[in-house]
Design a protein around this motif. Structure first.
Motif, short mmCIF file in Angstrom:
data_model
loop_
_atom_site.label_atom_id
_atom_site.label_comp_id
_atom_site.label_asym_id
_atom_site.label_seq_id
_atom_site.Cartn_x
_atom_site.Cartn_y
_atom_site.Cartn_z
N GLU A 186 -104.53 -2.10 33.60
CA GLU A 186 -104.99 -3.25 34.34
C GLU A 186 -104.71 -2.85 35.91
N ASN A 187 -103.40 -2.47 36.14
CA ASN A 187 -102.96 -2.27 37.62
C ASN A 187 -103.95 -1.04 37.95
N ALA A 188 -104.15 0.02 37.20
CA ALA A 188 -105.15 1.23 37.50
C ALA A 188 -106.31 0.73 37.93
N ARG A 189 -106.86 -0.36 37.02
CA ARG A 189 -108.27 -0.62 37.33
C ARG A 189 -108.10 -1.52 38.78
N SER A 190 -107.38 -2.16 38.92
CA SER A 190 -107.09 -3.00 40.11
C SER A 190 -107.13 -2.22 41.28
N GLU A 191 -106.44 -1.21 41.45
CA GLU A 191 -106.25 -0.43 42.44
C GLU A 191 -107.49 0.42 42.72
N ALA A 192 -108.18 0.89 41.75
CA ALA A 192 -109.53 1.35 41.65
C ALA A 192 -110.54 0.67 42.60
N LEU A 193 -110.57 -0.66 41.92
CA LEU A 193 -111.49 -1.55 42.46
C LEU A 193 -111.28 -1.84 43.97
N ALA A 194 -110.05 -2.10 44.35
CA ALA A 194 -109.56 -2.24 45.68
C ALA A 194 -109.92 -1.15 46.61
N ASP A 195 -109.76 0.28 46.09
CA ASP A 195 -110.06 1.38 46.82
C ASP A 195 -111.57 1.31 47.12
N GLY A 196 -112.21 1.13 46.07
CA GLY A 196 -113.82 1.05 46.32
C GLY A 196 -114.24 0.21 47.18
N ALA A 197 -113.59 -0.92 47.23
CA ALA A 197 -114.07 -2.17 48.25
C ALA A 197 -113.85 -1.71 49.48
N ARG A 198 -112.45 -1.12 49.78
CA ARG A 198 -112.04 -0.71 50.91
C ARG A 198 -113.21 0.40 51.58
N HIS A 255 -127.03 0.24 50.93
CA HIS A 255 -128.17 -0.09 50.15
C HIS A 255 -128.89 0.84 49.44
N ARG A 256 -129.22 2.12 50.09
CA ARG A 256 -129.60 3.09 49.38
C ARG A 256 -128.81 3.27 48.04
N ILE A 257 -127.54 3.36 48.33
CA ILE A 257 -126.61 3.88 47.26
C ILE A 257 -126.73 2.86 46.25
N GLN A 300 -121.50 9.63 45.85
CA GLN A 300 -120.76 8.47 46.52
C GLN A 300 -120.43 7.02 45.82
N ALA A 301 -121.51 6.98 45.13
CA ALA A 301 -121.28 5.59 44.18
C ALA A 301 -120.23 5.82 43.33
N ARG A 302 -120.07 6.86 42.77
CA ARG A 302 -118.73 7.25 41.99
C ARG A 302 -117.63 7.09 42.66
N THR A 303 -117.36 7.44 43.96
CA THR A 303 -116.34 7.35 44.75
C THR A 303 -115.94 5.92 45.05
N LEU A 304 -117.12 5.05 44.91
CA LEU A 304 -117.00 3.80 45.32
C LEU A 304 -116.63 3.06 44.16
N GLY A 305 -116.73 3.57 42.93
CA GLY A 305 -116.37 2.92 41.78
C GLY A 305 -117.69 2.00 41.28
N LEU A 338 -120.09 3.61 39.87
CA LEU A 338 -120.54 4.28 38.60
C LEU A 338 -119.51 4.85 37.91
N PRO A 339 -119.66 5.24 36.64
CA PRO A 339 -118.37 5.94 36.17
C PRO A 339 -118.27 7.22 36.83
N ALA A 340 -117.06 7.82 36.36
CA ALA A 340 -116.61 9.08 37.10
C ALA A 340 -117.57 10.30 36.64
N SER A 341 -118.40 10.27 35.58
CA SER A 341 -119.16 11.41 35.20
C SER A 341 -120.33 10.68 34.35
N GLY A 342 -121.43 11.54 34.35
CA GLY A 342 -122.71 11.22 33.87
C GLY A 342 -123.72 12.11 33.92
N PRO A 343 -124.93 11.90 33.24
CA PRO A 343 -125.77 12.93 33.17
C PRO A 343 -126.41 13.37 34.39
N THR A 344 -126.45 12.81 35.54
CA THR A 344 -126.79 13.24 36.85
C THR A 344 -125.59 13.40 37.79
N SER A 345 -124.56 14.14 37.47
CA SER A 345 -123.43 14.39 38.22
C SER A 345 -123.39 15.61 38.95
#
Length: 207
Positions: A121-133, A144-146, A179-184, A186-193
């Protein structure tokens, strides 16, 4: 008589952390809780580590010291001891099958589970906070494009298809998705990675 966990005296399970935020428990406390002599716990650890790869032992059995009372003099001495990770603990107590041992196994497992849930939970919270920053530093038009790329991506479209809808190249779409993955967003990997995935999609459309 068999005791339920609710009837077990409230003795805390102490969990410490090894480097890398790995939870571990002390062999001395294991001996106390499981009703064993510490020298016998050390004997079991020695027997176990002789059968395990050195790399595993180095990561999961951390040598340390414990202060114990000398019965004859009432003084203190330092004995060898261990900090054991969850994996080491699991292997060690596997053969301890008394009623008391089963109670303490469950309590230790719950202690490890609680810490792991808290760490997740702490890791998730930190990831969300990093993404928000990070999102605050992105220009509104770019963000908007992202978000547009994210919406199309979540509908299962590939880079080629998203590019046509946004009127941009597939490489631009790939950068938006990355960039969307960096911001959190989208998941870290996917079909259009990456470009390779885009190339595969292009070949698929051409067939």
């Amino acid at each position: 008589m068999s005791l339920s966990l609710s009837q077990t005296p409230s003795v805390p399970v102490t969990v410490e952390f090894l480097p890398g935020e790995r939870p571990a428990v002390r062999s001395v406390e294991l001996a106390q809780h499981f009703g064993l002599k510490h020298k016998n716990v050390l004997r079991d650890i020695d027997d176990l580590t002789r059968k395990l790869p050195e790399s595993f032992c180095r990561l999961n059995f951390e040598p340390t010291e414990a202060e114990v009372v000398v019965p004859a003099s009432g003084g203190m001495r330092k004995d060898r001891a261990y900090l054991l990770t969850r994996d080491a603990f699991t292997l060690l107590v596997m053969g301890w099958n008394s009623t008391r041992a089963m109670e303490w196994k469950l309590r230790y497992i719950e202690a490890f589970n609680t810490l792991e849930r808290a760490a997740l939970e702490n890791a998730r919270s930190e990831a969300l906070a990093d993404g928000a920053r990070a999102a605050l530093a992105v220009p509104p038009e770019r963000l908007h494009r992202i978000n547009q790329a994210v919406r199309y991506h979540q509908k299962g479209l590939n880079c080629i298809e998203i590019g046509k809808l946004l009127d941009v190249s597939r490489d631009v779409v790939w950068r938006l998705v990355r960039q969307a993955r960096t911001l959190g967003l989208l998941p870290a990997s996917g079909p259009t990675s990456g470009p390779a995935a885009a190339s595969r999609a292009a070949r698929g459309l051409a067939q």
